[in-house]
Design a protein around this motif. Structure first.
Motif, PDB file in Angstrom:
ATOM      1  N   ILE A 604       0.861  -1.182   0.000  1.00 21.01           N
ATOM      2  CA  ILE A 604       0.000   0.000   0.000  1.00 21.01           C
ATOM      3  C   ILE A 604       0.899   1.234   0.000  1.00 21.01           C
ATOM      4  O   ILE A 604       1.606   1.491   0.973  1.00 21.01           O
ATOM      5  CB  ILE A 604      -0.931   0.021   1.226  1.00 21.01           C
ATOM      6  CG1 ILE A 604      -1.700  -1.306   1.310  1.00 21.01           C
ATOM      7  CG2 ILE A 604      -1.892   1.183   1.161  1.00 21.01           C
ATOM      8  CD1 ILE A 604      -1.596  -1.982   2.615  1.00 21.01           C
ATOM      9  N   SER A 605       0.889   1.982  -1.112  1.00 21.23           N
ATOM     10  CA  SER A 605       1.765   3.151  -1.239  1.00 21.23           C
ATOM     11  C   SER A 605       0.933   4.405  -1.444  1.00 21.23           C
ATOM     12  O   SER A 605      -0.188   4.353  -1.957  1.00 21.23           O
ATOM     13  CB  SER A 605       2.731   2.972  -2.416  1.00 21.23           C
ATOM     14  OG  SER A 605       2.027   2.890  -3.628  1.00 21.23           O
ATOM     15  N   ASN A 606       1.482   5.560  -1.006  1.00 20.61           N
ATOM     16  CA  ASN A 606       0.820   6.838  -1.221  1.00 20.61           C
ATOM     17  C   ASN A 606       1.860   7.917  -1.480  1.00 20.61           C
ATOM     18  O   ASN A 606       3.027   7.770  -1.107  1.00 20.61           O
ATOM     19  CB  ASN A 606      -0.051   7.217  -0.017  1.00 20.61           C
ATOM     20  CG  ASN A 606       0.774   7.581   1.205  1.00 20.61           C
ATOM     21  OD1 ASN A 606       1.259   8.709   1.338  1.00 20.61           O
ATOM     22  ND2 ASN A 606       0.966   6.617   2.108  1.00 20.61           N
ATOM     23  N   LEU A 652       3.931  -7.272   8.917  1.00 24.01           N
ATOM     24  CA  LEU A 652       3.645  -5.899   8.505  1.00 24.01           C
ATOM     25  C   LEU A 652       4.918  -5.079   8.666  1.00 24.01           C
ATOM     26  O   LEU A 652       5.452  -4.955   9.767  1.00 24.01           O
ATOM     27  CB  LEU A 652       2.516  -5.306   9.359  1.00 24.01           C
ATOM     28  CG  LEU A 652       2.222  -3.804   9.133  1.00 24.01           C
ATOM     29  CD1 LEU A 652       1.832  -3.542   7.688  1.00 24.01           C
ATOM     30  CD2 LEU A 652       1.137  -3.320  10.085  1.00 24.01           C
ATOM     31  N   THR A 653       5.418  -4.545   7.547  1.00 26.29           N
ATOM     32  CA  THR A 653       6.678  -3.798   7.576  1.00 26.29           C
ATOM     33  C   THR A 653       6.532  -2.501   6.786  1.00 26.29           C
ATOM     34  O   THR A 653       5.595  -2.329   6.002  1.00 26.29           O
ATOM     35  CB  THR A 653       7.830  -4.620   6.966  1.00 26.29           C
ATOM     36  OG1 THR A 653       7.483  -4.978   5.622  1.00 26.29           O
ATOM     37  CG2 THR A 653       8.098  -5.874   7.782  1.00 26.29           C
ATOM     38  N   LEU A 654       7.490  -1.612   6.998  1.00 22.41           N
ATOM     39  CA  LEU A 654       7.586  -0.363   6.241  1.00 22.41           C
ATOM     40  C   LEU A 654       8.514  -0.586   5.062  1.00 22.41           C
ATOM     41  O   LEU A 654       9.655  -1.031   5.225  1.00 22.41           O
ATOM     42  CB  LEU A 654       8.127   0.762   7.134  1.00 22.41           C
ATOM     43  CG  LEU A 654       8.253   2.148   6.490  1.00 22.41           C
ATOM     44  CD1 LEU A 654       6.873   2.669   6.099  1.00 22.41           C
ATOM     45  CD2 LEU A 654       8.933   3.115   7.447  1.00 22.41           C
ATOM     46  N   GLY A 655       8.022  -0.326   3.841  1.00 19.71           N
ATOM     47  CA  GLY A 655       8.827  -0.537   2.644  1.00 19.71           C
ATOM     48  C   GLY A 655       9.896   0.526   2.475  1.00 19.71           C
ATOM     49  O   GLY A 655       9.901   1.555   3.155  1.00 19.71           O
ATOM     50  N   ASP A 656      10.795   0.258   1.541  1.00 21.45           N
ATOM     51  CA  ASP A 656      11.922   1.154   1.283  1.00 21.45           C
ATOM     52  C   ASP A 656      11.646   1.935   0.004  1.00 21.45           C
ATOM     53  O   ASP A 656      11.605   1.372  -1.080  1.00 21.45           O
ATOM     54  CB  ASP A 656      13.218   0.350   1.157  1.00 21.45           C
ATOM     55  CG  ASP A 656      14.429   1.249   1.032  1.00 21.45           C
ATOM     56  OD1 ASP A 656      14.289   2.440   1.333  1.00 21.45           O
ATOM     57  OD2 ASP A 656      15.503   0.756   0.631  1.00 21.45           O
ATOM     58  N   SER A 657      11.431   3.256   0.121  1.00 16.45           N
ATOM     59  CA  SER A 657      11.184   4.108  -1.043  1.00 16.45           C
ATOM     60  C   SER A 657      11.695   5.506  -0.738  1.00 16.45           C
ATOM     61  O   SER A 657      11.677   5.950   0.411  1.00 16.45           O
ATOM     62  CB  SER A 657       9.683   4.155  -1.356  1.00 16.45           C
ATOM     63  OG  SER A 657       9.433   5.049  -2.435  1.00 16.45           O
ATOM     64  N   THR A 658      12.161   6.188  -1.795  1.00 15.72           N
ATOM     65  CA  THR A 658      12.736   7.531  -1.611  1.00 15.72           C
ATOM     66  C   THR A 658      11.741   8.645  -1.919  1.00 15.72           C
ATOM     67  O   THR A 658      12.028   9.809  -1.642  1.00 15.72           O
ATOM     68  CB  THR A 658      13.969   7.705  -2.507  1.00 15.72           C
ATOM     69  OG1 THR A 658      13.589   7.495  -3.869  1.00 15.72           O
ATOM     70  CG2 THR A 658      15.045   6.696  -2.133  1.00 15.72           C
ATOM     71  N   ASP A 659      10.568   8.310  -2.528  1.00 18.70           N
ATOM     72  CA  ASP A 659       9.644   9.373  -2.916  1.00 18.70           C
ATOM     73  C   ASP A 659       8.222   9.164  -2.410  1.00 18.70           C
ATOM     74  O   ASP A 659       7.338   9.967  -2.710  1.00 18.70           O
ATOM     75  CB  ASP A 659       9.626   9.527  -4.438  1.00 18.70           C
ATOM     76  CG  ASP A 659       9.168   8.255  -5.139  1.00 18.70           C
ATOM     77  OD1 ASP A 659       9.072   7.209  -4.472  1.00 18.70           O
ATOM     78  OD2 ASP A 659       8.909   8.322  -6.360  1.00 18.70           O
ATOM     79  N   VAL A 662       5.457   3.451   1.795  1.00 17.85           N
ATOM     80  CA  VAL A 662       4.971   2.126   1.392  1.00 17.85           C
ATOM     81  C   VAL A 662       4.889   1.225   2.617  1.00 17.85           C
ATOM     82  O   VAL A 662       5.870   1.086   3.361  1.00 17.85           O
ATOM     83  CB  VAL A 662       5.893   1.479   0.334  1.00 17.85           C
ATOM     84  CG1 VAL A 662       5.331   0.125  -0.088  1.00 17.85           C
ATOM     85  CG2 VAL A 662       6.062   2.389  -0.862  1.00 17.85           C
ATOM     86  N   PHE A 663       3.695   0.625   2.848  1.00 19.81           N
ATOM     87  CA  PHE A 663       3.537  -0.418   3.858  1.00 19.81           C
ATOM     88  C   PHE A 663       3.311  -1.743   3.140  1.00 19.81           C
ATOM     89  O   PHE A 663       2.590  -1.795   2.127  1.00 19.81           O
ATOM     90  CB  PHE A 663       2.353  -0.121   4.783  1.00 19.81           C
ATOM     91  CG  PHE A 663       2.640   0.950   5.795  1.00 19.81           C
ATOM     92  CD1 PHE A 663       3.258   0.626   6.995  1.00 19.81           C
ATOM     93  CD2 PHE A 663       2.318   2.279   5.546  1.00 19.81           C
ATOM     94  CE1 PHE A 663       3.537   1.615   7.931  1.00 19.81           C
ATOM     95  CE2 PHE A 663       2.598   3.263   6.473  1.00 19.81           C
ATOM     96  CZ  PHE A 663       3.207   2.928   7.670  1.00 19.81           C
TER      97      PHE A 663
END
Length: 677
Positions: A604-606, A652-659, A662-663
């Motif tokens: 799930i990204s925003n 349930l983890t926090l994803g790796d993104s620079t912009d 993301v969960f």
């Protein structure tokens, strides 16, 4: 009581005896290790000695090379000071002759006196002299060598094609004097050599007066000075240095001549054959030249007689070739000095080992005696301590079970309170979503009702309009009823695990909140990676070729919906803040499904920004929130993580993104019709 004391004393004595025995065993083992490691220590000492001697030798050579470079830099400055002083003196004397005889003698007579002075002036070396040029005629009017008198310098070019007189005229345009380089013959030879010249204008007759010094003359003096200086350098320990001059011709290197060898002064001035070999057949001088041919220094091993002996011993030297002076510079050490160092090291290690053995034996004896004395004291202390702790333990055991039960109940109650608090917060959000869902149908019903009243008033109510109203009215009421059912099912507690379709649950949830999010200018998309292709999913049907459509999980769909709602509304808040700050124009939320091993991942990204690094470790902690107290409790992500990981066996983890944020929800696939199962 006495029996207990004796029993305790026996236990203590047994333990202490084992300790003492262990110390003795360790002592014996250490003695063996010390003796075994002696050879290793010798190897290390040998390596360290050679490394240290090599460093000393290299430093000695670098010191000599640096001294040469420093001396070379000083040559030009020294040379310029010397010739300038001479020319200034010559011009001063010429000026004095002119001033004293002006008006008394003719100009021709005065000029003759000055010319004679300049031509006959004595210098400390045979190549030194003054010269004078008439700048009006460009001819030499004074020189140590008579054949140059009257020579036209305007037509002269040196060995490099330089017009010397024109250069000197340019110097006078900038000022009355200056330095320049040129090539010119020496008084004793016809070959031209580079020299540094200083010229000054003698204004009464517009003459140029100058002198110079040949670079090779100053260089030879510098070499002699340095050789004398290096010969006085004290020898550092076992380090020995030497310098040899390399002689070359057009075919290359031919021979060498020793310039410096403090250990063998009898070698100085003697020619050294490049084919000279040591007792092992090594042409070591050629080895020197090969090692330094790259322009860098290096180490060479060879055999040579040590001063004071007739026997050749192994030697290592660091050598460097100073190409400007053709000097081969070296410094080295003899390996027989290493043997003396190693023998001294062996004696030192042997003495140290013996001291360690004596110390270990003495320590074992002292510990044995001390242990026996301490045993009796410790035994009494242990008995007293055991009795005290036994009484305390019995007292604690009586209330321990009761305390454990109380704490367990407290913990369970606290978790239930947290869960109910979060559920109420989610219910409030969903009620808002339902309000948005109902607003449009209610408006439509209101408009239909108003239209019926109008047609009745006008007596134009038609049967077709009534049928259409009936059908539309039924559909709208059915939609409102379905919304109520969805809301009821959404918060229905999951008491038992059930089998449910994952994609259907996600789609139904999005349909429930989509209008509310759209009113906030936020688009929600669902995508999946199916058969190596990415699909956008909003309508489910038989014609949709999506392997995720068949995935069924065994778990708690209600808890999963609450987790998704919590993440979606967190995303909504973040997007609202970013839009108000002017960072984005439109909100975007994407739910992406993909298979990974035996799990299915929901990403799930925003685009509401990235969570700062400093708060990432805290986002799953209870009561942690970055919102105002009126907007959040800090329980959402905490309860979500417990639901996914504790109740559903997922992650349930926090994803790796620079912009974007993301969960990732990862759930095990237990029931599925997909190819992956």
């Amino acid at each position: 009581m006495n029996t207990e004391k004796n029993y305790t004393l026996q236990i203590v004595m047994l333990s202490i005896s084992l300790v003492v025995l262990s110390i003795c065993i360790v002592t014996v083992v250490n003695i063996g290790i010390l003796q075994k490691n002696t050879s290793k220590d010798i190897e290390i000492a040998t390596e360290n000695y050679i490394s240290e001697q090599k460093r000393h030798a290299r430093d000695q050579v670098r010191f000599i090379v640096n001294s040469i470079e420093f001396r070379k830099q000083r040559v030009k400055a020294t040379l310029e000071n010397l010739i300038k002083a001479k020319v200034d003196e010559a011009v001063a004397i010429s000026t004095k002759i002119y001033e004293e005889n002006k008006g008394k003698l003719s100009d021709k007579r005065i000029q003759g006196i000055i010319k004679n002075y300049l031509s006959s002036a004595q210098f400390s070396n045979e190549n030194g002299y003054f010269f004078a040029v008439d700048m009006d005629t460009s001819k030499i009017i004074a020189h140590k060598v008579p054949k140059f008198i009257g020579y036209d310098m305007g037509k002269h070019r040196d060995a490099k094609g330089l017009n010397i007189l024109q250069l000197q005229r340019d110097i006078f345009k900038k000022g009355g004097s200056g330095f320049h380089d040129m090539y010119f013959t020496k008084p004793t030879t016809n070959e031209e050599y580079p020299k540094r010249v200083y010229v000054k204008l003698f204004k009464p007759y517009n003459w140029l007066i100058g002198t110079g010094e040949y670079y090779d003359t100053i260089e030879a003096l510098s070499q002699q000075t340095l050789i004398k200086r290096f010969s006085k350098i004290s020898i550092d320990g076992n380090i020995y240095h030497f310098i040899a001059e390399i002689y070359k011709d057009k075919d290359g290197v031919k021979w060498a001549k020793a310039l410096l060898n403090p250990n063998k002064p009898e070698m100085v001035g003697k020619t050294i054959s490049l084919d000279k070999v040591d007792s092992q057949g090594n042409k070591f001088f050629k080895m020197f030249l090969e090692t330094t041919s790259s322009g860098k220094g290096g180490f060479v091993e060879y055999w040579i007689k040590k001063p004071g002996t007739d026997k050749e011993v192994k030697k290592m030297s660091y050598v460097y070739y100073q190409k400007d002076w053709n000097w081969l510079i070296g410094s080295g050490f003899y390996f027989d000095d290493l043997e003396k160092h190693i023998n001294a090291k062996k004696y030192e290690l042997k003495k140290s080992t013996q001291n360690n053995i004596r110390y270990s034996i003495l320590l074992a004896i002292i510990l044995s005696i001390s242990s026996y004395i301490a045993a009796v004291i410790i035994a009494d202390k242990i008995n007293s301590t055991i009795k005290q702790f036994t009484d305390e333990i019995n007292s604690m055991n009586e209330s321990l079970v009761e305390k454990i039960d109380i704490e367990v109940k407290k913990s369970s109650k606290q978790e239930q309170i947290i869960y109910e608090q979060k559920k109420l917060a989610d219910m409030g959000q969903m009620i808002n979503a339902i309000a948005h869902q109902w607003r449009q149908p209610l408006n439509a019903l209101g408009l239909y009702g108003q239209e019926i009243v109008n047609q009745i008033d006008k007596k134009k109510l038609e049967e077709e309009f009534v049928r259409d109203f009936s059908k539309t009215h039924f559909d709208l009421v059915q939609h409102l009823s379905t919304t109520i059912d969805d809301f009821s099912n959404f918060f229905k507690p999951d008491k038992d695990k059930e089998i449910y379709n994952l994609l259907t649950q996600i789609k139904n949830l999005i349909d429930l909140v989509d209008i509310q999010f759209s009113n906030n200018n936020i688009d929600i998309t669902i995508s999946c990676l199916c058969f190596d292709e990415v699909h956008n999913i909003r309508d489910l049907g038989e014609d949709l070729k999506c392997e995720h459509q068949k995935v069924k999980l065994h778990g708690y769909p209600g808890e999963l919906r609450q987790v998704l709602i919590n993440i979606l509304y967190n995303a909504k808040d973040a997007i609202t803040e970013a839009r108000e700050a002017g960072e984005i124009d439109k909100g975007l939320i994407n739910l992406h499904l993909c298979f990974k091993d035996d799990n299915i991942n929901i990403e799930i990204s925003n685009n509401g920004g990235v969570i700062p690094e400093e708060i990432k470790p805290n986002i799953f902690l209870p009561y942690f929130t970055t919102k105002d107290e009126s907007q959040g409790t800090g329980l959402g992500l905490y309860m979500s993580k417990i639901s996914i990981e504790t109740h559903m066996g997922g992650e349930l983890t926090l994803g790796d993104s620079t912009d974007r944020t993301v969960f990732i929800i990862s759930l095990p696939i237990s029931i599925s019709d997909s190819p992956n199962t």
